[in-house]
Design a protein around this motif. Sequence first.
Motif, short mmCIF file in Angstrom:
data_model
loop_
_atom_site.label_atom_id
_atom_site.label_comp_id
_atom_site.label_asym_id
_atom_site.label_seq_id
_atom_site.Cartn_x
_atom_site.Cartn_y
_atom_site.Cartn_z
N ASP A 55 3.36 8.99 -1.77
CA ASP A 55 3.82 8.86 -0.39
C ASP A 55 5.29 8.46 -0.43
O ASP A 55 5.63 7.32 -0.74
CB ASP A 55 2.98 7.81 0.34
CG ASP A 55 3.33 7.72 1.83
OD1 ASP A 55 4.32 8.35 2.24
OD2 ASP A 55 2.62 7.01 2.57
N VAL A 68 -0.64 -4.03 5.43
CA VAL A 68 -1.70 -3.49 6.27
C VAL A 68 -2.11 -2.12 5.73
O VAL A 68 -1.26 -1.27 5.43
CB VAL A 68 -1.23 -3.36 7.74
CG1 VAL A 68 -2.33 -2.73 8.59
CG2 VAL A 68 -0.84 -4.73 8.28
N THR A 69 -3.39 -1.90 5.60
CA THR A 69 -3.91 -0.65 5.05
C THR A 69 -3.85 0.45 6.10
O THR A 69 -4.29 0.27 7.24
CB THR A 69 -5.36 -0.83 4.57
OG1 THR A 69 -5.39 -1.87 3.60
CG2 THR A 69 -5.87 0.46 3.95
N ASP A 70 -3.31 1.60 5.71
CA ASP A 70 -3.24 2.76 6.58
C ASP A 70 -4.16 3.84 6.03
O ASP A 70 -4.12 4.16 4.84
CB ASP A 70 -1.79 3.27 6.64
CG ASP A 70 -1.65 4.45 7.58
OD1 ASP A 70 -1.75 5.59 7.09
OD2 ASP A 70 -1.43 4.23 8.77
N ASP A 71 -5.00 4.41 6.89
CA ASP A 71 -5.99 5.38 6.44
C ASP A 71 -5.34 6.61 5.80
O ASP A 71 -5.84 7.14 4.80
CB ASP A 71 -6.87 5.82 7.62
CG ASP A 71 -7.75 4.68 8.13
OD1 ASP A 71 -8.00 3.74 7.34
OD2 ASP A 71 -8.17 4.73 9.30
N GLU A 72 -4.23 7.06 6.37
CA GLU A 72 -3.56 8.24 5.82
C GLU A 72 -2.99 7.94 4.44
O GLU A 72 -3.06 8.78 3.53
CB GLU A 72 -2.44 8.68 6.76
CG GLU A 72 -1.75 9.97 6.33
CD GLU A 72 -0.68 10.40 7.30
OE1 GLU A 72 -0.01 11.41 7.03
OE2 GLU A 72 -0.51 9.72 8.34
N GLN A 73 -2.43 6.75 4.27
CA GLN A 73 -1.89 6.37 2.96
C GLN A 73 -3.00 6.23 1.93
O GLN A 73 -2.84 6.62 0.77
CB GLN A 73 -1.12 5.06 3.09
CG GLN A 73 0.14 5.17 3.93
CD GLN A 73 0.79 3.82 4.18
OE1 GLN A 73 0.23 2.78 3.85
NE2 GLN A 73 1.97 3.84 4.77
N GLU A 79 7.11 -0.27 0.68
CA GLU A 79 6.81 -1.70 0.66
C GLU A 79 6.74 -2.24 -0.76
O GLU A 79 7.20 -3.36 -1.04
CB GLU A 79 5.48 -1.97 1.39
CG GLU A 79 5.47 -1.55 2.84
CD GLU A 79 6.52 -2.28 3.67
OE1 GLU A 79 6.82 -3.44 3.35
OE2 GLU A 79 7.04 -1.67 4.63
N THR A 98 0.80 -1.23 0.00
CA THR A 98 0.00 0.00 0.00
C THR A 98 0.83 1.28 0.00
O THR A 98 0.26 2.37 0.06
CB THR A 98 -0.92 0.02 1.24
OG1 THR A 98 -0.12 -0.08 2.43
CG2 THR A 98 -1.92 -1.12 1.19
N ASN A 99 2.16 1.18 -0.05
CA ASN A 99 2.97 2.39 -0.09
C ASN A 99 4.23 2.16 -0.91
O ASN A 99 4.55 1.02 -1.28
CB ASN A 99 3.33 2.87 1.33
CG ASN A 99 4.09 1.83 2.12
OD1 ASN A 99 5.20 1.44 1.76
ND2 ASN A 99 3.49 1.36 3.22
N ASN A 104 4.89 -5.35 4.28
CA ASN A 104 3.72 -5.01 5.08
C ASN A 104 2.57 -4.64 4.16
O ASN A 104 2.70 -3.75 3.33
CB ASN A 104 4.06 -3.85 6.02
CG ASN A 104 2.87 -3.45 6.88
OD1 ASN A 104 1.93 -4.22 7.04
ND2 ASN A 104 2.91 -2.25 7.42
#
Length: 307
Positions: A210, A195-200, A49, A45-46, A193
Amino acid sequence: MFMQVGFLYFCVLEDYFTGFTLHRKGWKSVYLYPKRPQFLGTATTNFNEASIQWTRWISGLTSVAISRFCPLICGPLKMSLVHLMCYLEVACMPLLYCLSIWGFALIPQLCLFNGIPLYPKISDSNFNIFSIIFISAISKSLYEVVTTGDQFRVWKNEWRIWMVRCVTCYTYGSLDAILDKLGMKEASFLPTNKVTDDEQVKLYEMGIFDFRAATMFLAPLVTVILVNFAAFVGAVFKALVVDDNGDRYWEKMFGQMFLSFYILVSNYAIIEGMIIRKDKASIPLSATLWSVVFSVFILVIGSVILC
Protein backbone atom coordinates in the motif's frame (compact mmCIF):
# COMPACT_ATOMS: atom_id res chain seq x y z
CA MET A 1 16.64 14.80 31.63
CA PHE A 2 13.92 13.83 34.08
CA MET A 3 11.95 10.77 35.06
CA GLN A 4 8.24 10.19 34.62
CA VAL A 5 6.49 6.96 35.54
CA GLY A 6 9.68 4.94 35.39
CA PHE A 7 11.02 6.19 32.04
CA LEU A 8 13.92 8.55 31.34
CA TYR A 9 12.93 11.14 28.76
CA PHE A 10 16.16 12.33 27.18
CA CYS A 11 15.08 11.50 23.62
CA VAL A 12 11.98 10.39 21.72
CA LEU A 13 13.05 6.75 22.15
CA GLU A 14 12.72 6.63 25.91
CA ASP A 15 12.64 2.84 26.23
CA TYR A 16 16.12 2.41 24.70
CA PHE A 17 17.61 5.21 26.79
CA THR A 18 15.96 3.95 29.98
CA GLY A 19 17.19 0.40 29.37
CA PHE A 20 20.73 1.58 28.68
CA THR A 21 20.81 3.73 31.81
CA LEU A 22 19.44 0.99 34.06
CA HIS A 23 21.79 -1.67 32.69
CA ARG A 24 24.71 0.70 33.09
CA LYS A 25 23.81 1.07 36.77
CA GLY A 26 23.77 -2.67 37.27
CA TRP A 27 20.12 -3.58 36.81
CA LYS A 28 19.43 -7.03 35.37
CA SER A 29 16.67 -7.68 32.85
CA VAL A 30 14.94 -10.88 31.79
CA TYR A 31 13.86 -11.72 28.26
CA LEU A 32 10.26 -12.89 28.59
CA TYR A 33 8.83 -14.66 25.56
CA PRO A 34 6.17 -17.13 26.74
CA LYS A 35 4.37 -19.42 24.33
CA ARG A 36 1.05 -17.96 25.38
CA PRO A 37 0.75 -14.24 24.51
CA GLN A 38 0.68 -12.10 27.64
CA PHE A 39 -0.20 -8.73 26.13
CA LEU A 40 -2.43 -7.45 23.37
CA GLY A 41 -1.54 -4.34 21.42
CA THR A 42 -1.83 -2.67 18.05
CA ALA A 43 0.76 -1.71 15.47
CA THR A 44 0.85 0.55 12.45
CA THR A 45 -1.13 -0.86 9.55
CA ASN A 46 0.23 0.91 6.46
CA PHE A 47 3.47 2.06 4.88
CA ASN A 48 3.03 5.75 5.69
CA GLU A 49 2.33 5.28 9.40
CA ALA A 50 5.05 2.65 9.76
CA SER A 51 7.55 5.01 8.11
CA ILE A 52 6.60 7.83 10.48
CA GLN A 53 7.00 5.53 13.47
CA TRP A 54 10.37 4.20 12.33
CA THR A 55 11.60 7.72 11.59
CA ARG A 56 10.77 8.68 15.17
CA TRP A 57 12.58 5.64 16.54
CA ILE A 58 15.64 6.29 14.39
CA SER A 59 15.70 9.92 15.48
CA GLY A 60 15.82 8.77 19.09
CA LEU A 61 18.64 6.29 18.48
CA THR A 62 20.74 8.78 16.54
CA SER A 63 20.20 11.50 19.13
CA VAL A 64 21.71 9.17 21.74
CA ALA A 65 24.59 8.22 19.44
CA ILE A 66 25.65 11.85 18.93
CA SER A 67 25.07 12.98 22.52
CA ARG A 68 27.08 12.76 25.73
CA PHE A 69 25.15 9.58 26.49
CA CYS A 70 26.66 7.75 23.52
CA PRO A 71 27.62 4.24 24.71
CA LEU A 72 31.11 4.79 23.31
CA ILE A 73 31.60 7.84 25.57
CA CYS A 74 29.34 7.06 28.49
CA GLY A 75 31.45 4.11 29.58
CA PRO A 76 30.14 1.07 31.42
CA LEU A 77 29.84 1.10 35.18
CA LYS A 78 28.44 -2.37 35.66
CA MET A 79 27.99 -3.47 32.05
CA SER A 80 30.11 -5.98 30.21
CA LEU A 81 32.01 -4.90 27.10
CA VAL A 82 29.83 -7.12 24.91
CA HIS A 83 26.67 -5.60 26.40
CA LEU A 84 28.03 -2.12 25.77
CA MET A 85 28.88 -2.99 22.16
CA CYS A 86 25.29 -4.16 21.60
CA TYR A 87 23.93 -0.81 22.76
CA LEU A 88 26.54 1.00 20.67
CA GLU A 89 25.65 -0.99 17.56
CA VAL A 90 21.95 -0.23 17.96
CA ALA A 91 22.58 3.49 18.51
CA CYS A 92 24.98 3.94 15.59
CA MET A 93 23.28 1.50 13.22
CA PRO A 94 20.80 3.93 11.59
CA LEU A 95 23.35 6.57 10.63
CA LEU A 96 25.89 4.03 9.37
CA TYR A 97 23.27 2.04 7.48
CA CYS A 98 21.71 4.99 5.68
CA LEU A 99 25.11 6.32 4.57
CA SER A 100 26.33 2.92 3.37
CA ILE A 101 23.11 1.95 1.61
CA TRP A 102 22.87 5.30 -0.17
CA GLY A 103 26.46 4.76 -1.25
CA PHE A 104 25.78 1.25 -2.57
CA ALA A 105 22.55 2.42 -4.22
CA LEU A 106 24.12 5.30 -6.15
CA ILE A 107 27.92 5.32 -6.42
CA PRO A 108 28.45 1.99 -8.28
CA GLN A 109 25.50 2.84 -10.51
CA LEU A 110 26.83 6.28 -11.42
CA CYS A 111 30.18 4.71 -12.25
CA LEU A 112 28.40 2.05 -14.29
CA PHE A 113 26.42 4.73 -16.11
CA ASN A 114 29.69 6.42 -17.06
CA GLY A 115 31.59 3.21 -17.88
CA ILE A 116 33.90 3.28 -14.85
CA PRO A 117 34.58 -0.16 -13.28
CA LEU A 118 34.74 -0.32 -9.48
CA TYR A 119 35.02 -4.05 -8.82
CA PRO A 120 37.53 -6.60 -10.14
CA LYS A 121 36.75 -8.44 -13.34
CA ILE A 122 34.70 -11.57 -12.90
CA SER A 123 37.70 -13.58 -14.11
CA ASP A 124 39.91 -12.01 -11.43
CA SER A 125 40.40 -14.11 -8.29
CA ASN A 126 39.84 -10.99 -6.16
CA PHE A 127 36.24 -10.97 -7.36
CA ASN A 128 35.66 -14.00 -5.13
CA ILE A 129 36.16 -11.83 -2.06
CA PHE A 130 33.20 -9.62 -2.96
CA SER A 131 31.12 -12.67 -3.86
CA ILE A 132 31.81 -14.34 -0.52
CA ILE A 133 30.92 -11.18 1.42
CA PHE A 134 27.65 -10.78 -0.48
CA ILE A 135 26.64 -14.43 -0.15
CA SER A 136 27.59 -14.46 3.54
CA ALA A 137 25.39 -11.45 4.29
CA ILE A 138 22.44 -13.00 2.46
CA SER A 139 22.96 -16.39 4.08
CA LYS A 140 23.24 -14.96 7.59
CA SER A 141 19.94 -13.11 7.41
CA LEU A 142 18.23 -16.10 5.77
CA TYR A 143 19.57 -18.43 8.48
CA GLU A 144 18.25 -16.15 11.23
CA VAL A 145 14.78 -16.07 9.68
CA VAL A 146 14.58 -19.82 9.04
CA THR A 147 15.89 -20.84 12.47
CA THR A 148 13.24 -18.70 14.17
CA GLY A 149 10.48 -20.63 12.40
CA ASP A 150 9.66 -18.28 9.51
CA GLN A 151 9.65 -18.98 5.80
CA PHE A 152 11.61 -17.74 2.78
CA ARG A 153 8.88 -15.24 1.96
CA VAL A 154 9.36 -13.58 5.35
CA TRP A 155 13.09 -13.25 4.71
CA LYS A 156 12.47 -11.72 1.28
CA ASN A 157 10.07 -9.15 2.73
CA GLU A 158 12.35 -8.32 5.66
CA TRP A 159 15.37 -7.86 3.38
CA ARG A 160 13.38 -5.58 1.09
CA ILE A 161 11.85 -3.50 3.86
CA TRP A 162 15.31 -3.10 5.41
CA MET A 163 16.56 -1.51 2.20
CA VAL A 164 13.44 0.65 2.05
CA ARG A 165 13.93 1.88 5.61
CA CYS A 166 17.60 2.65 5.03
CA VAL A 167 16.87 5.20 2.30
CA THR A 168 13.79 6.65 4.00
CA CYS A 169 13.32 6.26 7.76
CA TYR A 170 17.00 5.86 8.64
CA THR A 171 17.89 8.89 6.54
CA TYR A 172 15.13 11.20 7.78
CA GLY A 173 15.46 10.06 11.38
CA SER A 174 19.23 10.58 11.44
CA LEU A 175 18.87 13.96 9.75
CA ASP A 176 16.19 14.96 12.27
CA ALA A 177 18.49 14.14 15.19
CA ILE A 178 21.49 15.92 13.66
CA LEU A 179 19.50 19.09 12.95
CA ASP A 180 18.16 18.98 16.50
CA LYS A 181 21.72 18.66 17.82
CA LEU A 182 22.79 21.67 15.75
CA GLY A 183 19.85 23.67 17.10
CA MET A 184 18.28 24.07 13.66
CA LYS A 185 15.05 22.29 14.64
CA GLU A 186 13.52 20.31 17.44
CA ALA A 187 13.25 16.55 17.25
CA SER A 188 9.75 15.74 16.03
CA PHE A 189 7.31 13.41 17.73
CA LEU A 190 4.52 12.62 15.30
CA PRO A 191 1.81 10.28 16.59
CA THR A 192 0.89 7.35 14.37
CA ASN A 193 -2.51 6.08 13.39
CA LYS A 194 -3.06 2.43 14.34
CA VAL A 195 -6.70 2.13 13.33
CA THR A 196 -7.34 -0.93 11.18
CA ASP A 197 -8.72 -0.27 7.71
CA ASP A 198 -10.51 -3.11 5.90
CA GLU A 199 -9.07 -2.16 2.51
CA GLN A 200 -5.54 -2.06 3.89
CA VAL A 201 -6.03 -5.43 5.57
CA LYS A 202 -7.22 -6.91 2.27
CA LEU A 203 -4.13 -5.62 0.45
CA TYR A 204 -1.92 -6.97 3.22
CA GLU A 205 -3.49 -10.42 3.04
CA MET A 206 -2.96 -10.39 -0.74
CA GLY A 207 0.70 -9.48 -0.27
CA ILE A 208 0.29 -6.14 -2.08
CA PHE A 209 2.10 -2.99 -0.97
CA ASP A 210 0.00 0.00 0.00
CA PHE A 211 1.92 3.02 -1.30
CA ARG A 212 -0.51 5.66 -0.05
CA ALA A 213 2.23 7.56 1.71
CA ALA A 214 3.82 11.00 1.77
CA THR A 215 5.99 11.91 -1.21
CA MET A 216 8.95 12.34 1.14
CA PHE A 217 8.89 8.57 1.70
CA LEU A 218 8.12 7.56 -1.89
CA ALA A 219 10.49 9.87 -3.78
CA PRO A 220 13.77 8.37 -2.43
CA LEU A 221 12.59 4.84 -3.24
CA VAL A 222 11.53 5.63 -6.79
CA THR A 223 14.64 7.75 -7.37
CA VAL A 224 16.93 4.86 -6.41
CA ILE A 225 15.00 2.52 -8.70
CA LEU A 226 15.19 4.93 -11.64
CA VAL A 227 18.93 5.53 -11.22
CA ASN A 228 19.60 1.79 -11.03
CA PHE A 229 17.35 1.13 -14.02
CA ALA A 230 19.08 3.78 -16.12
CA ALA A 231 22.52 2.47 -15.19
CA PHE A 232 21.61 -1.17 -15.84
CA VAL A 233 19.83 -0.57 -19.16
CA GLY A 234 22.61 1.74 -20.31
CA ALA A 235 25.25 -0.87 -19.49
CA VAL A 236 23.36 -3.65 -21.27
CA PHE A 237 22.86 -1.44 -24.31
CA LYS A 238 26.54 -0.54 -24.40
CA ALA A 239 27.60 -4.17 -24.04
CA LEU A 240 25.27 -5.42 -26.77
CA VAL A 241 25.15 -2.55 -29.25
CA VAL A 242 27.75 0.14 -28.74
CA ASP A 243 30.79 -1.67 -27.44
CA ASP A 244 32.57 -3.65 -30.16
CA ASN A 245 34.11 -5.97 -27.58
CA GLY A 246 31.01 -6.78 -25.58
CA ASP A 247 32.42 -9.80 -23.78
CA ARG A 248 35.16 -7.77 -22.12
CA TYR A 249 32.69 -5.08 -21.12
CA TRP A 250 30.44 -7.63 -19.42
CA GLU A 251 33.47 -9.05 -17.66
CA LYS A 252 34.71 -5.80 -16.15
CA MET A 253 31.25 -4.41 -15.34
CA PHE A 254 29.58 -7.59 -14.11
CA GLY A 255 29.77 -6.67 -10.40
CA GLN A 256 28.07 -3.31 -10.85
CA MET A 257 25.52 -4.67 -13.31
CA PHE A 258 24.63 -7.48 -10.93
CA LEU A 259 24.24 -5.01 -8.04
CA SER A 260 21.84 -2.85 -10.05
CA PHE A 261 19.92 -5.90 -11.23
CA TYR A 262 19.69 -7.25 -7.68
CA ILE A 263 18.32 -3.94 -6.37
CA LEU A 264 15.73 -3.84 -9.15
CA VAL A 265 14.61 -7.44 -8.60
CA SER A 266 14.51 -7.12 -4.81
CA ASN A 267 12.35 -4.02 -5.08
CA TYR A 268 10.08 -5.19 -7.87
CA ALA A 269 7.09 -4.18 -5.75
CA ILE A 270 8.11 -0.54 -6.18
CA ILE A 271 8.39 -0.94 -9.95
CA GLU A 272 5.01 -2.64 -9.98
CA GLY A 273 3.43 0.13 -7.92
CA MET A 274 4.97 2.78 -10.15
CA ILE A 275 4.27 1.35 -13.62
CA ILE A 276 1.95 -1.65 -13.62
CA ARG A 277 -0.61 -1.07 -10.89
CA LYS A 278 -3.38 1.48 -11.37
CA ASP A 279 -5.29 1.07 -8.10
CA LYS A 280 -5.61 3.63 -5.31
CA ALA A 281 -2.71 2.10 -3.39
CA SER A 282 -0.21 2.46 -6.25
CA ILE A 283 2.53 5.09 -6.33
CA PRO A 284 1.04 8.47 -7.34
CA LEU A 285 2.14 10.00 -10.63
CA SER A 286 3.30 13.14 -8.80
CA ALA A 287 5.78 11.14 -6.72
CA THR A 288 7.07 9.43 -9.87
CA LEU A 289 7.55 12.74 -11.69
CA TRP A 290 9.43 14.25 -8.76
CA SER A 291 11.61 11.15 -8.68
CA VAL A 292 12.35 11.47 -12.39
CA VAL A 293 13.59 15.01 -11.77
CA PHE A 294 15.75 13.88 -8.84
CA SER A 295 17.18 10.89 -10.72
CA VAL A 296 18.06 12.99 -13.79
CA PHE A 297 19.73 15.53 -11.51
CA ILE A 298 21.75 12.78 -9.80
CA LEU A 299 22.81 11.25 -13.13
CA VAL A 300 23.83 14.62 -14.56
CA ILE A 301 25.78 15.68 -11.47
CA GLY A 302 27.41 12.25 -11.28
CA SER A 303 28.43 12.41 -14.92
CA VAL A 304 29.90 15.89 -14.49
CA ILE A 305 31.93 14.80 -11.47
CA LEU A 306 33.13 11.48 -12.88
CA CYS A 307 33.82 12.52 -16.46
